[in-house]
Motif scaffolding. Structure first.
Motif, PDB file in Angstrom:
ATOM      1  N   VAL A   1       0.809  -1.225   0.000  1.00 18.94           N
ATOM      2  CA  VAL A   1       0.000   0.000   0.000  1.00 18.94           C
ATOM      3  C   VAL A   1       0.844   1.278   0.000  1.00 18.94           C
ATOM      4  O   VAL A   1       0.475   2.271  -0.621  1.00 18.94           O
ATOM      5  N   SER A   2       2.001   1.261   0.625  1.00 19.25           N
ATOM      6  CA  SER A   2       2.841   2.460   0.657  1.00 19.25           C
ATOM      7  C   SER A   2       3.385   2.797  -0.734  1.00 19.25           C
ATOM      8  O   SER A   2       3.492   3.972  -1.101  1.00 19.25           O
ATOM      9  N   HIS A   3       3.720   1.777  -1.519  1.00 19.84           N
ATOM     10  CA  HIS A   3       4.221   2.006  -2.880  1.00 19.84           C
ATOM     11  C   HIS A   3       3.093   2.467  -3.809  1.00 19.84           C
ATOM     12  O   HIS A   3       3.302   3.324  -4.673  1.00 19.84           O
ATOM     13  N   VAL A   4       1.909   1.887  -3.630  1.00 13.89           N
ATOM     14  CA  VAL A   4       0.757   2.303  -4.439  1.00 13.89           C
ATOM     15  C   VAL A   4       0.410   3.761  -4.133  1.00 13.89           C
ATOM     16  O   VAL A   4       0.083   4.537  -5.038  1.00 13.89           O
ATOM     17  N   ALA A   5       0.506   4.149  -2.865  1.00 20.17           N
ATOM     18  CA  ALA A   5       0.234   5.541  -2.480  1.00 20.17           C
ATOM     19  C   ALA A   5       1.206   6.488  -3.180  1.00 20.17           C
ATOM     20  O   ALA A   5       0.817   7.572  -3.648  1.00 20.17           O
ATOM     21  N   MET A   6       2.471   6.110  -3.267  1.00 19.56           N
ATOM     22  CA  MET A   6       3.466   6.937  -3.955  1.00 19.56           C
ATOM     23  C   MET A   6       3.105   7.099  -5.433  1.00 19.56           C
ATOM     24  O   MET A   6       3.249   8.188  -6.000  1.00 19.56           O
ATOM     25  N   LEU A   7       2.636   6.017  -6.050  1.00 19.19           N
ATOM     26  CA  LEU A   7       2.220   6.075  -7.454  1.00 19.19           C
ATOM     27  C   LEU A   7       1.099   7.092  -7.642  1.00 19.19           C
ATOM     28  O   LEU A   7       1.151   7.942  -8.547  1.00 19.19           O
ATOM     29  N   TYR A   8       0.092   7.026  -6.778  1.00 22.97           N
ATOM     30  CA  TYR A   8      -1.040   7.946  -6.885  1.00 22.97           C
ATOM     31  C   TYR A   8      -0.603   9.394  -6.639  1.00 22.97           C
ATOM     32  O   TYR A   8      -1.077  10.315  -7.312  1.00 22.97           O
ATOM     33  N   CYS A   9       0.288   9.612  -5.683  1.00 19.55           N
ATOM     34  CA  CYS A   9       0.750  10.977  -5.390  1.00 19.55           C
ATOM     35  C   CYS A   9       1.459  11.588  -6.593  1.00 19.55           C
ATOM     36  O   CYS A   9       1.230  12.754  -6.942  1.00 19.55           O
ATOM     37  N   GLN A  10       2.332  10.810  -7.219  1.00 25.12           N
ATOM     38  CA  GLN A  10       3.052  11.300  -8.392  1.00 25.12           C
ATOM     39  C   GLN A  10       2.082  11.580  -9.545  1.00 25.12           C
ATOM     40  O   GLN A  10       2.237  12.563 -10.280  1.00 25.12           O
ATOM     41  N   LEU A  11       1.076  10.715  -9.701  1.00 23.82           N
ATOM     42  CA  LEU A  11       0.087  10.895 -10.766  1.00 23.82           C
ATOM     43  C   LEU A  11      -0.721  12.180 -10.544  1.00 23.82           C
ATOM     44  O   LEU A  11      -0.954  12.963 -11.481  1.00 23.82           O
ATOM     45  N   ILE A  12      -1.128  12.417  -9.305  1.00 25.44           N
ATOM     46  CA  ILE A  12      -1.881  13.636  -8.963  1.00 25.44           C
ATOM     47  C   ILE A  12      -1.027  14.873  -9.236  1.00 25.44           C
ATOM     48  O   ILE A  12      -1.495  15.866  -9.806  1.00 25.44           O
ATOM     49  N   TRP A  13       0.236  14.806  -8.839  1.00 24.61           N
ATOM     50  CA  TRP A  13       1.132  15.951  -9.025  1.00 24.61           C
ATOM     51  C   TRP A  13       1.304  16.263 -10.516  1.00 24.61           C
ATOM     52  O   TRP A  13       1.338  17.429 -10.917  1.00 24.61           O
TER      53      TRP A  13
ATOM     54  N   ILE B   1      -8.036  18.850  -4.786  1.00 27.46           N
ATOM     55  CA  ILE B   1      -7.804  17.409  -4.953  1.00 27.46           C
ATOM     56  C   ILE B   1      -8.594  16.623  -3.910  1.00 27.46           C
ATOM     57  O   ILE B   1      -8.560  16.946  -2.717  1.00 27.46           O
ATOM     58  N   ILE B   2      -9.282  15.599  -4.361  1.00 29.08           N
ATOM     59  CA  ILE B   2      -9.921  14.639  -3.465  1.00 29.08           C
ATOM     60  C   ILE B   2      -9.483  13.240  -3.900  1.00 29.08           C
ATOM     61  O   ILE B   2      -9.563  12.909  -5.094  1.00 29.08           O
ATOM     62  N   PHE B   3      -9.013  12.443  -2.964  1.00 31.45           N
ATOM     63  CA  PHE B   3      -8.661  11.048  -3.235  1.00 31.45           C
ATOM     64  C   PHE B   3      -9.544  10.144  -2.377  1.00 31.45           C
ATOM     65  O   PHE B   3      -9.679  10.367  -1.169  1.00 31.45           O
TER      66      PHE B   3
ATOM     67  N   ILE C   1      -9.844   9.614  -8.074  1.00 27.34           N
ATOM     68  CA  ILE C   1      -9.106  10.859  -7.872  1.00 27.34           C
ATOM     69  C   ILE C   1      -9.857  11.967  -8.614  1.00 27.34           C
ATOM     70  O   ILE C   1     -10.091  11.863  -9.820  1.00 27.34           O
ATOM     71  N   LEU C   2     -10.268  12.987  -7.881  1.00 24.47           N
ATOM     72  CA  LEU C   2     -10.962  14.137  -8.476  1.00 24.47           C
ATOM     73  C   LEU C   2     -10.046  15.354  -8.383  1.00 24.47           C
ATOM     74  O   LEU C   2      -9.582  15.699  -7.291  1.00 24.47           O
ATOM     75  N   ILE C   3      -9.777  15.971  -9.526  1.00 22.23           N
ATOM     76  CA  ILE C   3      -8.881  17.144  -9.554  1.00 22.23           C
ATOM     77  C   ILE C   3      -9.526  18.236 -10.413  1.00 22.23           C
ATOM     78  O   ILE C   3      -9.938  17.989 -11.540  1.00 22.23           O
ATOM     79  N   ARG C   4      -9.578  19.431  -9.843  1.00 23.98           N
ATOM     80  CA  ARG C   4     -10.046  20.543 -10.657  1.00 23.98           C
ATOM     81  C   ARG C   4      -9.237  21.792 -10.288  1.00 23.98           C
ATOM     82  O   ARG C   4      -8.793  21.949  -9.140  1.00 23.98           O
TER      83      ARG C   4
ATOM     84  N   ILE D   1      -9.900  10.364 -12.281  1.00 25.20           N
ATOM     85  CA  ILE D   1      -9.123   9.164 -12.599  1.00 25.20           C
ATOM     86  C   ILE D   1      -9.644   8.026 -11.729  1.00 25.20           C
ATOM     87  O   ILE D   1      -9.712   8.154 -10.499  1.00 25.20           O
ATOM     88  N   LEU D   2     -10.030   6.943 -12.359  1.00 26.40           N
ATOM     89  CA  LEU D   2     -10.584   5.785 -11.655  1.00 26.40           C
ATOM     90  C   LEU D   2      -9.632   4.597 -11.760  1.00 26.40           C
ATOM     91  O   LEU D   2      -8.962   4.416 -12.785  1.00 26.40           O
TER      92      LEU D   2
END
Length: 409
Positions: free
Chosen positions: A214-226, A327-329, A401-404, A280-281
């Motif tokens: 889960v910690s590695h998956v979280a890093m993936l999502y953070c980079q994607l959001i950024w 941002i909402i995750f 992931i919702l981003i506006r 992003i789903l």
């Protein structure tokens, strides 16, 4: 579930908290006896969904239910994926790994299946009671060795493993079986995409096979959001976005997510219309390496780790997300229950960590104790918990992931 008087339907409830127990064993024995009594004129209708493994425990003698359960718990606590758990369960079971279908022969068998596993493999869902197993005893031994359990096995398990056939039963032995998947993570994500688009979001599905620690998956999502926020700020090209894109590709390669073509997905992101909010789903099932004694679930832990990751990235950059993004995750289990809790998951924003500190809650400390549920319960009165109630189905987890872009002040 309430039956009419004198109904021919018998209900045996078991597997409380999704763990095999004596009641589940009683049900498995009744199913075994029913299947063994069928003939060529009979039709066996089997309804299979997540939790089927726990509901159908029938250890091969002399293995006791307690011994098999202890082994499963040890594997799970060491980070074994659901696919690995099910390979071990199948090898040690009378009914899993196609065992139920074999007992029912020569009757026809029709199984209607809700998939709760990555890839929708029939022999993995509920440990495949009516599907030909693609695994052998050697696969089971390799998994036990991987998690350093080969030398900690009960004598009964050693006995069964030494006597098990080295090759799985040939697929032609299942010609009397028809397996049909009627629900899956992709079906759920497709509907979520339709709903998001109806709300005005430009929506992309990342993957239905998100897996890994889960910690590695979280890093993936953070980079994607950024990366999306950089794009909103007109910085989609340049040294910073190249660095983030490189980090993303490296993380995806390390996680080895089946079928994920991240480069293609990032191209799809680039051609989305400017100014539109983005959704992003994704779906799948992560694993948590237990280090503490707290209460939580993989979805709540993932949400809290994403919040912490975004907070750290923001602190490193010394500003709010580029382009002033909102941002909402969200991460939730489609069955409505995340771990041993009454909630489906949780949602977060980059501001959560600082807001929690103002309430005296240190997100990092809670994570080190795998105590995400306690954190979210205390933070803002539990308003960031996702509460759906039990849904009666299970097609793994879903992340949104919702981003506006927000107006500059």
């Amino acid at each position: 579930m309430l039956l009419k008087p004198h109904s021919k339907i018998q209900v045996i409830e078991g597997a409380k908290n999704n763990l095999p127990d004596p009641e589940a064993l009683k049900g498995a024995v009744a199913i075994q006896e029913l299947a063994e009594g069928l003939n060529a004129d009979d039709l066996l209708l089997v309804l299979i969904s997540g939790g089927g493994s726990a509901l159908l425990p029938a250890p091969i003698p002399p293995i006791l239910l307690e011994e098999k359960e202890k082994l499963t718990k040890m594997l799970a606590s060491r980070g074994a994926a659901i696919q690995e758990l099910n390979v071990v369960r199948k090898t040690l079971s009378l009914l899993k790994g196609g065992g139920l279908a074999q007992l029912a022969y020569p009757a026809q068998v029709v199984s209607l299946i809700l998939s709760d596993v990555i890839g929708d493999s029939l022999d993995i869902i509920a440990s495949g009671p009516t599907a030909a197993s693609s695994h052998s005893v050697q696969d089971c031994l390799q998994i036990l060795a991987k998690y350093n359990l080969l030398h900690n096995l009960p004598k009964s398990v050693e006995t069964v493993l030494s006597c098990s056939p080295t090759k799985p039963i040939a697929p032609e032995d299942y010609s009397h079986v028809c397996n049909i998947i009627i629900g899956s993570n992709m079906l759920a994500l497709d509907e979520a995409k339709r709903q998001a688009e109806g709300l005005g979001y430009a929506t992309l599905i990342l993957s239905t096979a998100i897996c890994g620690e889960v910690s590695h998956v979280a890093m993936l999502y953070c980079q994607l959001i950024w990366l999306v926020c950089l794009s909103f700020a007109g910085l989609g090209e340049g040294p910073l976005s190249d660095k983030v894109r490189g980090n993303l590709l490296q993380l995806a390669a390390e996680l080895e997510i089946p079928g994920l073509n991240l480069a293609e997905f990032l191209q799809g992101l680039q051609i989305l219309g400017p100014g539109r909010p983005v959704c992003i789903l994704a779906g799948g099932e992560t694993t948590v390496q237990l280090q503490g004694t707290g209460k939580g679930g993989r979805n709540q832990e993932l949400a809290l780790r994403v919040a912490l990751g975004l907070h750290r990235a923001q602190a490193t950059e010394g500003s709010s997300p580029p382009g002033r993004c909102e941002i909402i995750f969200l991460s939730g289990g489609t069955d409505g229950q995340d771990g041993p809790t009454e909630v489906a998951g949780a949602f977060c924003s980059p501001e959560l960590v600082d807001e929690a500190l103002q309430e005296g809650l240190d997100a990092e400390a809670f994570l080190s104790n795998n105590d995400s549920y306690t954190f979210f319960s205390k933070f803002q009165g539990g308003h960031h918990l996702l509460v759906t109630g039990l849904t009666g189905t299970n097609v793994m987890d879903i992340q949104a992931i919702l981003i506006r872009a927000t107006e500059r002040s």
